[in-house]
Enzyme design. Structure first.
Site, PDB file in Angstrom:
ATOM      1  N   GLU A 253     -15.315  45.915 -48.292  1.00 27.84           N
ATOM      2  CA  GLU A 253     -15.708  44.877 -49.253  1.00 27.84           C
ATOM      3  C   GLU A 253     -17.192  44.630 -49.057  1.00 27.84           C
ATOM      4  O   GLU A 253     -17.606  44.078 -48.038  1.00 27.84           O
ATOM      5  CB  GLU A 253     -14.884  43.608 -49.036  1.00 27.84           C
ATOM      6  N   CYS A 287     -21.204  37.033 -51.009  1.00 27.56           N
ATOM      7  CA  CYS A 287     -21.150  38.303 -51.741  1.00 27.56           C
ATOM      8  C   CYS A 287     -20.872  38.096 -53.219  1.00 27.56           C
ATOM      9  O   CYS A 287     -21.234  38.936 -54.050  1.00 27.56           O
ATOM     10  CB  CYS A 287     -20.088  39.220 -51.134  1.00 27.56           C
TER      11      CYS A 287
END
Length: 491
Positions: A253, A287
């Site tokens: 990720e 993120c």
């Protein structure tokens, strides 16, 4: 008082075999907050050996016992909220709001994981032969190597280990050198106190200079059968390459260059609030943070004026009650937020030199870079393609849905997006055209539910955390048949 911590191996805190230690620096002050053991390759081997030795017993532990451990860990997480908040404030300069949210979501992740432990994990298939029983079962893979980042340390440290442990694996966790306490040792301590057996979760801390060797040795270990990493795209490529070299599945990720799209049927005041949260929560160090706000040209003037005013009023500073706090630096040995603020300032300066205009902010204030909004950033500016990972965003306009989609997709990354609209059908039409792993209609880009699949597309990584998808990521799918009558063979 400086905190001192060791490695967590086989349920015990032990020093690195070399005796080395490394400092943890408070980004707000540049002062030492803690000292942790600096592991070497020999410590990696000790941790993997401990995890391998604990695997068989943990894998056959009944699901109800495992479920109780995770439920108790969630309770402990919430009971220790103030301690954990203080830890994040001191270690990564977090605001108290962000740190408390970390506790809330991490506890929810543990409870969701507890529920999944006793959920069905197999299938019965149809067969071509009468009397055969055909089964699909999921079994733990063995030892999992996990890497957790610093920006949401409690959330992402928990996520790095929860599904893997729930599936019956054992784990060696290497947290970020910036947040070894809240992204690693804290998680190990909580689960141990909740009853997790010794050796099931082991935590390695290390000096930044040793990170490449530690990561490579951990992934290369023959006992390690799967890898997960959350962090930057650049480091993710390295982790993925190591895993591929050893034919080990990896869940990655990685970063995002995320957009919030404000369609022509949006509520402007709501859009302003949503965009400000998306761009500036945790000072943009998420993120999922929105680097780009794309606004329909019919709303642009009103939206931009209101957005600039809201951003200009966001409280900033080193006080933990601020919205915009000190940034965390990961590139300089001093690891003070001042260097991260200067990195953001350099992106802003480059964009301005190439034609962009600053609507709000732009001036460095020690380790705190103020919330900054730009417009007119050209394609050849560094900020156009780079993930900012700080309190800066770009407002741009579009005339048609086609143009909005093209601009949102004009990035090598594809993590998440938000679409602000009062027309769900309109929003869904746009959402289906975005090349991201996640999209939120009539909401902004920063959201995470423990039961939902979480992950990106393109250079934002592959694989999914969350819910049953997380359990599947750390399981070996097997096909088993049982013939209830003798078969006939051609020879």
């Amino acid at each position: 008082m400086v905190i001192t911590r060791e490695l967590l191996i086989e349920g015990k805190e032990i020093g690195a075999q070399s005796g080395r230690t490394t400092p943890v620096i408070n980004p707000s002050t540049g002062q030492k907050y803690a000292t942790v053991a600096a592991s070497g390759v020999e410590d990696v081997n000790r941790a993997v050996d401990a995890a391998q030795a604990a695997f068989e017993d943990w894998a056959k532990t009944d699901p109800y016992t495992r479920r109780e451990i995770f439920a108790k860990a969630a309770d402990l997480m919430e009971q220790r909220r103030e301690h954990i908040v203080d830890l994040m404030v001191g270690e990564v300069g977090a605001t108290r709001l962000w740190a408390s949210f970390n506790v809330t979501l991490a506890a929810e992740m543990l409870r969701e994981t507890a529920a999944l432990i006793t959920a069905p994990l197999g299938e019965v298939l149809t067969t071509q032969r009468d009397g055969d029983l055909s089964l699909v079962v999921r079994e733990p893979v063995g030892v999992v190597a996990a890497f957790s980042p610093w920006n949401a340390p409690v959330i992402l440290g928990t996520r790095a280990v929860a599904a893997a442990l729930a599936a019956g694996n054992t784990v060696v966790l290497k947290p970020s050198e910036v947040a070894p306490l809240s992204a690693g040792l804290l998680i190990g301590e909580l689960l141990s106190d909740a009853g997790l057996p010794a050796g099931v979760l082991n935590v390695l801390t290390n000096d930044p200079a040793d990170a490449p060797d530690i990561a490579e040795a951990l992934i290369a270990s023959p006992a390690v059968r799967a890898v997960n990493f959350t962090g930057s795209t650049n480091i993710g490529r390295i982790i993925g390459a190591h895993a591929a070299r050893h034919l080990k599945p990896a869940l990655l990720e990685l970063g995002g260059k995320n957009a919030v799209i404000v369609l022509d049927d949006a509520d402007i005041d709501y859009a302003v609030d949503a965009a400000a949260f998306a761009a500036f929560m945790n000072s943009g160090q998420i993120c999922m943070s929105a680097d780009r706000i794309l606004v329909h040209e019919s709303l642009a003037d009103e939206f931009t004026a209101k957005f600039a005013a809201k951003v200009a009023a966001l409280p900033s500073g080193t006080d933990p009650s601020a919205v915009i706090g000190p940034l965390v630096n990961t590139d300089n040995d001093q690891r003070c937020g001042l260097y991260a603020a200067q990195r953001i300032a350099a992106l802003v300066a480059d964009a301005v030199a190439k034609g962009a205009a600053v609507l709000v902010g732009g001036e460095v204030e020690d380790a705190v870079h103020p919330a900054t909004v730009l417009t007119g950033v050209p394609a050849h500016a560094d900020l156009h393609g780079a993930e900012a990972f700080g309190p800066v965003c770009v407002v741009d306009t579009f005339a048609t849905d086609d143009e909005a989609v093209a601009r949102a997709n004009d990035t090598d990354q594809g993590l998440t997006a938000g679409i602000i609209t009062e027309n769900g059908t309109h929003g869904l039409r746009v959402a289906r055209r975005l090349r991201t792993g996640i999209v939120h209609i009539n909401d902004q880009s920063v959201a995470d539910d423990p039961q939902a699949p979480f992950g990106g597309f393109k250079s934002s990584g592959y694989g999914r955390f969350g819910g049953r998808w997380g359990i599947e990521a750390f399981s070996n799918t097997r096909w088993i048949t049982l013939a209830t009558q003798h078969a006939s063979y051609p020879f």
